[in-house]
Each structure stands twice: as C-alpha cells, then as structure tokens.
Design a protein around this motif. Structure first.
Motif, PDB file in Angstrom:
ATOM      1  N   LEU A  97      31.140 -73.446  47.664  1.00 26.93           N
ATOM      2  CA  LEU A  97      30.722 -74.610  46.884  1.00 26.93           C
ATOM      3  C   LEU A  97      29.863 -75.546  47.716  1.00 26.93           C
ATOM      4  CD1 LEU A  97      34.076 -75.365  45.058  1.00 26.93           C
ATOM      5  CD2 LEU A  97      32.095 -74.134  44.184  1.00 26.93           C
ATOM      6  N   MET A  98      30.067 -75.554  49.023  1.00 31.41           N
ATOM      7  CA  MET A  98      29.310 -76.449  49.889  1.00 31.41           C
ATOM      8  C   MET A  98      27.853 -76.017  50.003  1.00 31.41           C
ATOM      9  SD  MET A  98      32.274 -77.006  52.735  1.00 31.41           S
ATOM     10  CE  MET A  98      31.164 -77.532  53.972  1.00 31.41           C
ATOM     11  N   LEU A  99      27.549 -74.747  49.742  1.00 30.57           N
ATOM     12  CA  LEU A  99      26.166 -74.280  49.810  1.00 30.57           C
ATOM     13  C   LEU A  99      25.313 -74.895  48.728  1.00 30.57           C
ATOM     14  CD1 LEU A  99      26.769 -70.545  50.562  1.00 30.57           C
ATOM     15  CD2 LEU A  99      25.802 -72.256  52.070  1.00 30.57           C
ATOM     16  N   ASN A 100      25.897 -75.196  47.612  1.00 30.60           N
ATOM     17  CA  ASN A 100      25.157 -75.760  46.500  1.00 30.60           C
ATOM     18  C   ASN A 100      25.396 -77.256  46.413  1.00 30.60           C
ATOM     19  OD1 ASN A 100      24.210 -73.246  45.843  1.00 30.60           O
ATOM     20  ND2 ASN A 100      26.014 -72.805  44.592  1.00 30.60           N
ATOM     21  N   GLY A 101      25.447 -77.930  47.539  1.00 31.94           N
ATOM     22  CA  GLY A 101      25.744 -79.356  47.574  1.00 31.94           C
ATOM     23  C   GLY A 101      24.642 -80.228  47.015  1.00 31.94           C
ATOM     24  N   ILE A 102      23.421 -79.712  46.963  1.00 26.34           N
ATOM     25  CA  ILE A 102      22.319 -80.486  46.423  1.00 26.34           C
ATOM     26  C   ILE A 102      22.345 -80.329  44.912  1.00 26.34           C
ATOM     27  CG2 ILE A 102      19.835 -80.863  46.509  1.00 26.34           C
ATOM     28  CD1 ILE A 102      21.341 -81.186  49.202  1.00 26.34           C
ATOM     29  N   LYS A 103      22.505 -81.443  44.206  1.00 27.96           N
ATOM     30  CA  LYS A 103      22.633 -81.406  42.753  1.00 27.96           C
ATOM     31  C   LYS A 103      21.258 -81.168  42.128  1.00 27.96           C
ATOM     32  CE  LYS A 103      24.597 -82.166  38.754  1.00 27.96           C
ATOM     33  NZ  LYS A 103      25.021 -80.982  38.094  1.00 27.96           N
ATOM     34  N   LEU A 104      21.128 -80.043  41.459  1.00 31.59           N
ATOM     35  CA  LEU A 104      19.895 -79.699  40.766  1.00 31.59           C
ATOM     36  C   LEU A 104      20.243 -79.190  39.385  1.00 31.59           C
ATOM     37  CD1 LEU A 104      17.874 -77.660  43.427  1.00 31.59           C
ATOM     38  CD2 LEU A 104      17.517 -80.017  42.752  1.00 31.59           C
ATOM     39  N   ASP A 105      19.339 -79.437  38.447  1.00 27.54           N
ATOM     40  CA  ASP A 105      19.438 -78.848  37.121  1.00 27.54           C
ATOM     41  C   ASP A 105      18.512 -77.643  37.126  1.00 27.54           C
ATOM     42  OD1 ASP A 105      19.930 -78.369  34.479  1.00 27.54           O
ATOM     43  OD2 ASP A 105      18.544 -79.896  33.761  1.00 27.54           O
ATOM     44  N   LEU A 106      19.055 -76.470  37.455  1.00 21.35           N
ATOM     45  CA  LEU A 106      18.240 -75.276  37.600  1.00 21.35           C
ATOM     46  C   LEU A 106      17.855 -74.722  36.239  1.00 21.35           C
ATOM     47  CD1 LEU A 106      20.166 -73.452  40.454  1.00 21.35           C
ATOM     48  CD2 LEU A 106      18.011 -74.696  40.629  1.00 21.35           C
ATOM     49  N   PRO A 107      16.691 -74.077  36.163  1.00 18.76           N
ATOM     50  CA  PRO A 107      16.319 -73.411  34.916  1.00 18.76           C
ATOM     51  C   PRO A 107      17.349 -72.335  34.576  1.00 18.76           C
ATOM     52  CG  PRO A 107      14.494 -73.435  36.464  1.00 18.76           C
ATOM     53  CD  PRO A 107      15.679 -73.928  37.194  1.00 18.76           C
ATOM     54  N   LYS A 108      17.537 -72.119  33.293  1.00 16.03           N
ATOM     55  CA  LYS A 108      18.515 -71.119  32.853  1.00 16.03           C
ATOM     56  C   LYS A 108      17.781 -69.899  32.307  1.00 16.03           C
ATOM     57  CE  LYS A 108      21.886 -74.686  31.983  1.00 16.03           C
ATOM     58  NZ  LYS A 108      21.251 -75.531  32.947  1.00 16.03           N
ATOM     59  N   THR A 109      18.183 -68.736  32.795  1.00 17.51           N
ATOM     60  CA  THR A 109      17.566 -67.482  32.364  1.00 17.51           C
ATOM     61  C   THR A 109      18.650 -66.470  32.094  1.00 17.51           C
ATOM     62  OG1 THR A 109      17.421 -66.665  34.626  1.00 17.51           O
ATOM     63  CG2 THR A 109      15.518 -67.882  33.789  1.00 17.51           C
ATOM     64  N   LYS A 110      18.266 -65.378  31.484  1.00 13.80           N
ATOM     65  CA  LYS A 110      19.217 -64.275  31.330  1.00 13.80           C
ATOM     66  C   LYS A 110      19.393 -63.635  32.702  1.00 13.80           C
ATOM     67  CE  LYS A 110      18.291 -63.317  26.525  1.00 13.80           C
ATOM     68  NZ  LYS A 110      19.448 -63.890  25.947  1.00 13.80           N
ATOM     69  N   GLU A 111      20.549 -63.049  32.936  1.00 18.61           N
ATOM     70  CA  GLU A 111      20.850 -62.467  34.230  1.00 18.61           C
ATOM     71  C   GLU A 111      19.909 -61.299  34.522  1.00 18.61           C
ATOM     72  OE1 GLU A 111      24.905 -61.544  34.752  1.00 18.61           O
ATOM     73  OE2 GLU A 111      24.592 -60.480  36.612  1.00 18.61           O
ATOM     74  N   VAL A 112      19.212 -61.379  35.642  1.00 19.58           N
ATOM     75  CA  VAL A 112      18.268 -60.337  36.031  1.00 19.58           C
ATOM     76  C   VAL A 112      18.738 -59.660  37.306  1.00 19.58           C
ATOM     77  CG1 VAL A 112      15.907 -59.856  36.717  1.00 19.58           C
ATOM     78  CG2 VAL A 112      16.359 -61.541  34.945  1.00 19.58           C
ATOM     79  N   ASN A 113      18.915 -60.452  38.340  1.00 22.35           N
ATOM     80  CA  ASN A 113      19.283 -59.917  39.643  1.00 22.35           C
ATOM     81  C   ASN A 113      20.336 -60.843  40.239  1.00 22.35           C
ATOM     82  OD1 ASN A 113      19.344 -58.473  41.973  1.00 22.35           O
ATOM     83  ND2 ASN A 113      17.399 -59.247  42.757  1.00 22.35           N
ATOM     84  N   PRO A 114      21.604 -60.577  39.998  1.00 28.03           N
ATOM     85  CA  PRO A 114      22.632 -61.503  40.461  1.00 28.03           C
ATOM     86  C   PRO A 114      22.695 -61.589  41.987  1.00 28.03           C
ATOM     87  CG  PRO A 114      23.636 -59.498  39.638  1.00 28.03           C
ATOM     88  CD  PRO A 114      22.173 -59.391  39.362  1.00 28.03           C
ATOM     89  N   ILE A 115      22.783 -62.802  42.490  1.00 31.96           N
ATOM     90  CA  ILE A 115      22.944 -63.037  43.923  1.00 31.96           C
ATOM     91  C   ILE A 115      24.055 -64.048  44.111  1.00 31.96           C
ATOM     92  CG2 ILE A 115      20.552 -62.571  44.518  1.00 31.96           C
ATOM     93  CD1 ILE A 115      20.207 -65.636  44.734  1.00 31.96           C
ATOM     94  N   SER A 116      24.643 -64.047  45.267  1.00 31.00           N
ATOM     95  CA  SER A 116      25.567 -65.117  45.622  1.00 31.00           C
ATOM     96  C   SER A 116      25.075 -65.679  46.947  1.00 31.00           C
ATOM     97  CB  SER A 116      27.002 -64.610  45.727  1.00 31.00           C
ATOM     98  OG  SER A 116      27.097 -63.658  46.747  1.00 31.00           O
ATOM     99  N   LEU A 117      24.767 -66.953  46.932  1.00 30.40           N
ATOM    100  CA  LEU A 117      24.228 -67.584  48.127  1.00 30.40           C
ATOM    101  C   LEU A 117      25.318 -67.712  49.179  1.00 30.40           C
ATOM    102  CD1 LEU A 117      22.096 -70.381  46.466  1.00 30.40           C
ATOM    103  CD2 LEU A 117      21.351 -68.168  47.336  1.00 30.40           C
ATOM    104  N   ASN A 118      24.939 -67.472  50.420  1.00 24.61           N
ATOM    105  CA  ASN A 118      25.874 -67.648  51.526  1.00 24.61           C
ATOM    106  C   ASN A 118      25.153 -68.309  52.682  1.00 24.61           C
ATOM    107  OD1 ASN A 118      24.598 -65.609  53.143  1.00 24.61           O
ATOM    108  ND2 ASN A 118      25.564 -64.091  51.833  1.00 24.61           N
ATOM    109  N   THR A 119      25.855 -68.501  53.758  1.00 26.03           N
ATOM    110  CA  THR A 119      25.304 -69.280  54.872  1.00 26.03           C
ATOM    111  C   THR A 119      24.228 -68.533  55.647  1.00 26.03           C
ATOM    112  OG1 THR A 119      27.094 -68.497  56.283  1.00 26.03           O
ATOM    113  CG2 THR A 119      27.397 -70.626  55.177  1.00 26.03           C
ATOM    114  N   THR A 120      24.110 -67.222  55.486  1.00 25.05           N
ATOM    115  CA  THR A 120      23.087 -66.484  56.224  1.00 25.05           C
ATOM    116  C   THR A 120      21.752 -66.479  55.494  1.00 25.05           C
ATOM    117  OG1 THR A 120      23.703 -64.386  55.224  1.00 25.05           O
ATOM    118  CG2 THR A 120      24.806 -64.996  57.287  1.00 25.05           C
TER     119      THR A 120
END
Length: 137
Positions: A37-60
């Motif tokens: 949850l700390m990786l997404n600390g910057i509050k943004l209203d991201l565009p919404k799309t249908k799932e294309v290429n799922p990723i999970s952000l990490n520290t690397t």
C-alpha cells in the motif's frame, strides 16, 4: 505456550519468549500487508481501462507519478522535471531494469502526458508502461 509445573519452589530462571514471538509475528504480518500500500502513496485518479496486462507494483520497479497539479514523484519522492532523468537512470542501474511505470492522473491533459512521454524517450528511456486502474463492470 510452555508452562513450568515442576515441583521445585522458588524463582523461575527461564525466560518465556512466547509473547515476544507472538508480537513479532503480528508486526511481521502488519508490515507485509501495508508495504504494497505504501507504493501507491501518491493519490492519483488513474484512468480506468479493461484489464489488459495485470501488474503489481513493487519496490524494484521504477514508478513515476504525474499528479493533477503537475508535480512529479518517483516512488514517493517529489522531484523536479530536471531531476527525473538522472534519478530514473540511477534507479534503472540499481534495480537492474529498463522499464518505467508511468502513473498519470486522469485529470491531466492528454497533451501534457504525451509531452512527458516524448521527453522521457528523447532522454533514452524507451520502455514506458502506462499504469491504469481496472474498470469495474
């Protein structure tokens, strides 16, 4: 949990570490849950799309956030536009990656995001992935 029920009377000379281990396990679970949850600390209203290429952000991964107010963040660190390229290239070599994940606020003008992507590509950052949220049905 261990109890000493022996017949000996007097002071117990053993240390019971079970409560300490319990506390450490609870803290470990809390950190494991909150770290992503700390990786997404910057509050943004991201565009919404249908799932294309799922990723999970990490520290690397190197994540550049572009807020509606025009500020830039690499991870959670606010940077000036002139500091983006050296910082990103430093993180690329440190994390052994060459992909930049760009999170741009939905309220940003298309032209501003396109200019940022053009700036990144001119400076040698050729792999830019746009991060969006999954559109709910």
């Amino acid at each position: 949990m261990a109890f000493n029920v022996g017949n000996k009377k007097g002071a117990i000379s053993e240390i019971n570490v079970t409560p300490l281990v319990d506390v450490m396990l609870v803290l470990l679970v809390i950190f494991m849950i909150t770290a992503p949850l700390m990786l997404n600390g910057i509050k943004l209203d991201l565009p919404k799309t249908k799932e294309v290429n799922p990723i999970s952000l990490n520290t690397t991964q190197v994540v550049l956030s572009f807020t509606a107010s025009g500020d830039y963040y690499i991870g959670e660190t606010k940077v000036l536009r002139g500091e983006i390229i050296p910082e990103v290239k430093s993180l690329f070599s440190k994390n052994k990656t060459d992909t930049l994940f760009l999170r741009a606020d939905f309220g940003m003008k298309y032209g501003d995001v396109a200019k940022l992507m053009s700036f990144l590509k001119r400076e040698g950052i050729l792999k830019v992935a746009l991060v969006t949220e999954i559109e709910k049905k």
